[in-house]
Design a protein around this motif. Structure first.
Motif, PDB file in Angstrom:
ATOM      1  N   THR A 224       0.830  -1.203   0.000  1.00  0.00           N
ATOM      2  CA  THR A 224       0.000   0.000   0.000  1.00  0.00           C
ATOM      3  C   THR A 224       0.864   1.253   0.000  1.00  0.00           C
ATOM      4  O   THR A 224       1.810   1.365   0.780  1.00  0.00           O
ATOM      5  CB  THR A 224      -0.938   0.019   1.228  1.00  0.00           C
ATOM      6  OG1 THR A 224      -1.703  -1.189   1.266  1.00  0.00           O
ATOM      7  CG2 THR A 224      -1.894   1.201   1.149  1.00  0.00           C
ATOM      8  N   ALA A 225       0.537   2.170  -0.912  1.00  0.00           N
ATOM      9  CA  ALA A 225       1.222   3.463  -1.003  1.00  0.00           C
ATOM     10  C   ALA A 225       0.240   4.572  -0.624  1.00  0.00           C
ATOM     11  O   ALA A 225      -0.968   4.424  -0.793  1.00  0.00           O
ATOM     12  CB  ALA A 225       1.752   3.679  -2.417  1.00  0.00           C
ATOM     13  N   TYR A 226       0.777   5.694  -0.100  1.00  0.00           N
ATOM     14  CA  TYR A 226      -0.071   6.782   0.390  1.00  0.00           C
ATOM     15  C   TYR A 226       0.387   8.122  -0.179  1.00  0.00           C
ATOM     16  O   TYR A 226       1.585   8.343  -0.365  1.00  0.00           O
ATOM     17  CB  TYR A 226      -0.028   6.868   1.915  1.00  0.00           C
ATOM     18  CG  TYR A 226      -0.380   5.595   2.635  1.00  0.00           C
ATOM     19  CD1 TYR A 226      -1.681   5.337   3.049  1.00  0.00           C
ATOM     20  CD2 TYR A 226       0.594   4.626   2.897  1.00  0.00           C
ATOM     21  CE1 TYR A 226      -2.009   4.175   3.715  1.00  0.00           C
ATOM     22  CE2 TYR A 226       0.275   3.450   3.551  1.00  0.00           C
ATOM     23  CZ  TYR A 226      -1.022   3.226   3.960  1.00  0.00           C
ATOM     24  OH  TYR A 226      -1.352   2.064   4.609  1.00  0.00           O
ATOM     25  N   GLU A 228      -1.039  12.538  -0.008  1.00  0.00           N
ATOM     26  CA  GLU A 228      -1.993  13.493   0.542  1.00  0.00           C
ATOM     27  C   GLU A 228      -2.365  14.467  -0.562  1.00  0.00           C
ATOM     28  O   GLU A 228      -1.502  14.928  -1.318  1.00  0.00           O
ATOM     29  CB  GLU A 228      -1.367  14.229   1.717  1.00  0.00           C
ATOM     30  CG  GLU A 228      -2.345  15.047   2.530  1.00  0.00           C
ATOM     31  CD  GLU A 228      -1.675  15.667   3.749  1.00  0.00           C
ATOM     32  OE1 GLU A 228      -2.385  15.965   4.723  1.00  0.00           O
ATOM     33  OE2 GLU A 228      -0.443  15.856   3.716  1.00  0.00           O
ATOM     34  N   MET A 355      -7.874   7.299   6.653  1.00  0.00           N
ATOM     35  CA  MET A 355      -7.315   6.580   5.507  1.00  0.00           C
ATOM     36  C   MET A 355      -7.601   5.096   5.699  1.00  0.00           C
ATOM     37  O   MET A 355      -8.094   4.679   6.757  1.00  0.00           O
ATOM     38  CB  MET A 355      -5.809   6.813   5.377  1.00  0.00           C
ATOM     39  CG  MET A 355      -4.992   6.264   6.534  1.00  0.00           C
ATOM     40  SD  MET A 355      -3.216   6.430   6.306  1.00  0.00           S
ATOM     41  CE  MET A 355      -3.010   8.199   6.461  1.00  0.00           C
ATOM     42  N   THR A 357      -6.395   0.777   4.266  1.00  0.00           N
ATOM     43  CA  THR A 357      -5.528  -0.120   3.496  1.00  0.00           C
ATOM     44  C   THR A 357      -6.422  -1.189   2.872  1.00  0.00           C
ATOM     45  O   THR A 357      -6.570  -2.279   3.420  1.00  0.00           O
ATOM     46  CB  THR A 357      -4.453  -0.769   4.386  1.00  0.00           C
ATOM     47  OG1 THR A 357      -5.097  -1.405   5.500  1.00  0.00           O
ATOM     48  CG2 THR A 357      -3.481   0.268   4.905  1.00  0.00           C
ATOM     49  N   TYR A 395      -6.338  12.045   2.459  1.00  0.00           N
ATOM     50  CA  TYR A 395      -5.332  11.019   2.195  1.00  0.00           C
ATOM     51  C   TYR A 395      -5.881  10.026   1.168  1.00  0.00           C
ATOM     52  O   TYR A 395      -7.051   9.621   1.229  1.00  0.00           O
ATOM     53  CB  TYR A 395      -4.976  10.263   3.471  1.00  0.00           C
ATOM     54  CG  TYR A 395      -4.090  11.032   4.415  1.00  0.00           C
ATOM     55  CD1 TYR A 395      -2.742  11.242   4.123  1.00  0.00           C
ATOM     56  CD2 TYR A 395      -4.590  11.541   5.611  1.00  0.00           C
ATOM     57  CE1 TYR A 395      -1.926  11.958   4.988  1.00  0.00           C
ATOM     58  CE2 TYR A 395      -3.792  12.254   6.485  1.00  0.00           C
ATOM     59  CZ  TYR A 395      -2.455  12.458   6.162  1.00  0.00           C
ATOM     60  OH  TYR A 395      -1.647  13.171   7.020  1.00  0.00           O
ATOM     61  N   SER A 397      -4.922   6.212  -0.492  1.00  0.00           N
ATOM     62  CA  SER A 397      -4.077   5.024  -0.326  1.00  0.00           C
ATOM     63  C   SER A 397      -4.382   4.035  -1.438  1.00  0.00           C
ATOM     64  O   SER A 397      -5.544   3.787  -1.758  1.00  0.00           O
ATOM     65  CB  SER A 397      -4.292   4.382   1.050  1.00  0.00           C
ATOM     66  OG  SER A 397      -5.657   4.207   1.335  1.00  0.00           O
ATOM     67  N   SER A 399      -3.648   0.186  -2.652  1.00  0.00           N
ATOM     68  CA  SER A 399      -3.118  -1.167  -2.465  1.00  0.00           C
ATOM     69  C   SER A 399      -2.953  -1.787  -3.842  1.00  0.00           C
ATOM     70  O   SER A 399      -3.872  -1.735  -4.666  1.00  0.00           O
ATOM     71  CB  SER A 399      -4.078  -2.009  -1.620  1.00  0.00           C
ATOM     72  OG  SER A 399      -4.108  -1.564  -0.285  1.00  0.00           O
TER      73      SER A 399
END
Length: 430
Positions: A224-226, A228, A355, A357, A395, A397, A399
């Motif tokens: 998972t990348a995040y 903003e 946020m 995942t 945010y 996210s 996956s």
């Protein structure tokens, strides 16, 4: 029952003969449709030849190491119901689970102590035929769960009947814990106190969701990348135009169609994110169909799909999302309206979550979660100098399936979605 001549199958345009490596079903033994009868080697690749139907092996016409021309009768079978000529199965495309070996030969399954027991041993090697794989996918059985089933075929191979019986018995190993091998350290049998309380039996949809989530988590390596995103301009434009939009199009303007619009644009920039893994091939989808994870009144989750989202304008996206969400809440969705998604969005911010995942909606390559839009004091860089302003922040996210999507692609795609959200045209006309 009928006696049938079983011939050496054709295994390629330029292949005229094959060498029998060994017979996996001996004379007098019975077999089921899809069971591997023998292994055949050619000058190009080794193949496994499945049974065309259930039956019994009456006679071998050739023995191991014999070189046999294509079309020659190699065995006499007694079939209970013919379904056509068996086609060879290329070993390089078969699916196998193995911790220590990738060889397609001599795949063995360790026998678990009892099919009715709630404990099992994870099998070191499991051979999965195309037929068994098809049944597993249809019933959302992960490869890990297949490794818990005892095989009754040759060398412990899983047969169709093994999986069918396992399903009939209620999938006893679905949530079971593995029995550790005898070693210097034994995992303690922690008899957790699950407490007392009201027992709520899972309904069919909840069971399907559980199976789908377990299958996805055990099949795809999730990363998972995040990022903003500053949604201030988008929020202001939407607040300013939502009443006029509803008056003009008779549709409520939520953030969902705005998010879908940005995602569809980003997918066009990074089409590899809109893909599916099929064996050793990656299928990059032609259509961009966006699934929307939607909560039902029962608390269960369903994913209606906005088809061809990249070809719809904003009012069309709003109409599609409002229609699908309304049908979902009224339990009036049609089967076709929940199929064919190529990418999914889960708006966890609806429930107040900062946020999330998310778990990938198989067989897609990635899923986006959008968090709550929250006002925060942010440092803004202006020509006249830095200022502290109240901004609408969110945010995002993503996956993604690390088998086919690397960090660079995922990060670039996620950043592009945020860019489209932040660079929203405030002069846009409805």
């Amino acid at each position: 029952m009928s006696n049938t001549e079983f011939k050496m199958p054709k295994m390629g345009e330029s292949i005229s003969e094959g060498t029998i490596i060994n017979w996996l079903v001996n004379e007098g033994e019975t077999f089921e449709e899809g069971d591997i009868l023998l292994e055949v080697a050619t000058d190009k690749v080794d193949n496994e030849v499945p049974a065309p139907a259930s039956g019994k092996m009456l006679e071998h016409k050739f023995k191991a190491q014999d070189v046999v021309p294509v079309g020659e009768v190699i065995a006499i079978l007694e079939l209970s119901g013919e379904k056509g000529i068996a086609k060879p199965s290329n070993k390089s495309s078969e699916k196998a689970i193995s911790k220590t070996s990738t060889s397609a030969e001599k795949k063995k399954i360790e026998k678990s102590s009892s099919s009715s027991s709630k404990s099992f041993k994870i099998n070191e090697n499991v051979f999965i035929s195309p037929l068994v794989d098809s049944i597993a996918r249809k019933n959302h059985i992960s490869y890990e769960e297949l490794a818990r089933i005892s095989g009754t075929g040759k060398d412990g191979r899983l047969r169709k009947s093994d999986v069918s019986n396992y399903l009939v018995n209620g999938r006893p190993f679905q949530f079971a814990q593995a029995v550790p091998e005898v070693s210097g350290f034994q995992v303690p049998d922690l008899k957790f106190d699950k407490g007392k309380g009201k027992i709520v039996e899972m309904d069919r949809m909840r069971q399907m969701i559980a199976d789908h989530m377990v299958f996805s988590a055990s099949t795809a390596p999730h990363v998972t990348a995040y990022v903003e995103a500053d949604l201030t301009e988008m929020v202001h434009w939407r607040n300013k135009n939502k009443e006029a939009f509803q008056k003009k199009y008779n549709e409520k303007l939520t953030f969902t169609p705005l998010f879908i619009e940005c995602v569809a644009k980003a997918i066009q920039d990074f089409p590899m994110i809109n893909s599916t893994l099929d064996g050793k091939n990656i299928i990059v989808k032609d259509d961009i169909n966006i699934g929307m994870a939607t909560a039902l009144p029962s608390g269960n989750l369903i994913v209606p799909v906005v088809k061809n989202a990249d070809k719809k304008n904003l009012n069309e996206l709003a109409a599609a999302t409002n229609d699908l969400v309304g049908k979902a809440r009224d339990n009036k969705l049609k089967a076709d309206e929940t199929k064919g998604s190529t990418f999914t969005i889960s708006n966890v911010g609806t429930f107040g979550s900062l946020m999330g995942t998310p778990i990938i909606n198989q067989p897609e390559a990635a899923i986006l979660a959008t968090g709550i839009i929250k006002k925060r004091a942010e440092v803004m860089e202006r020509e006249e100098g830095d200022t502290i302003e109240i901004r609408q922040m969110m945010y995002l996210s993503l996956s993604f399936d690390h088998r086919i999507v690397d960090g660079y692609l995922a990060g670039s795609f996620l950043r592009r979605i945020a860019d489209y959200m932040e660079q929203f045209d405030t002069n846009r006309k409805i």
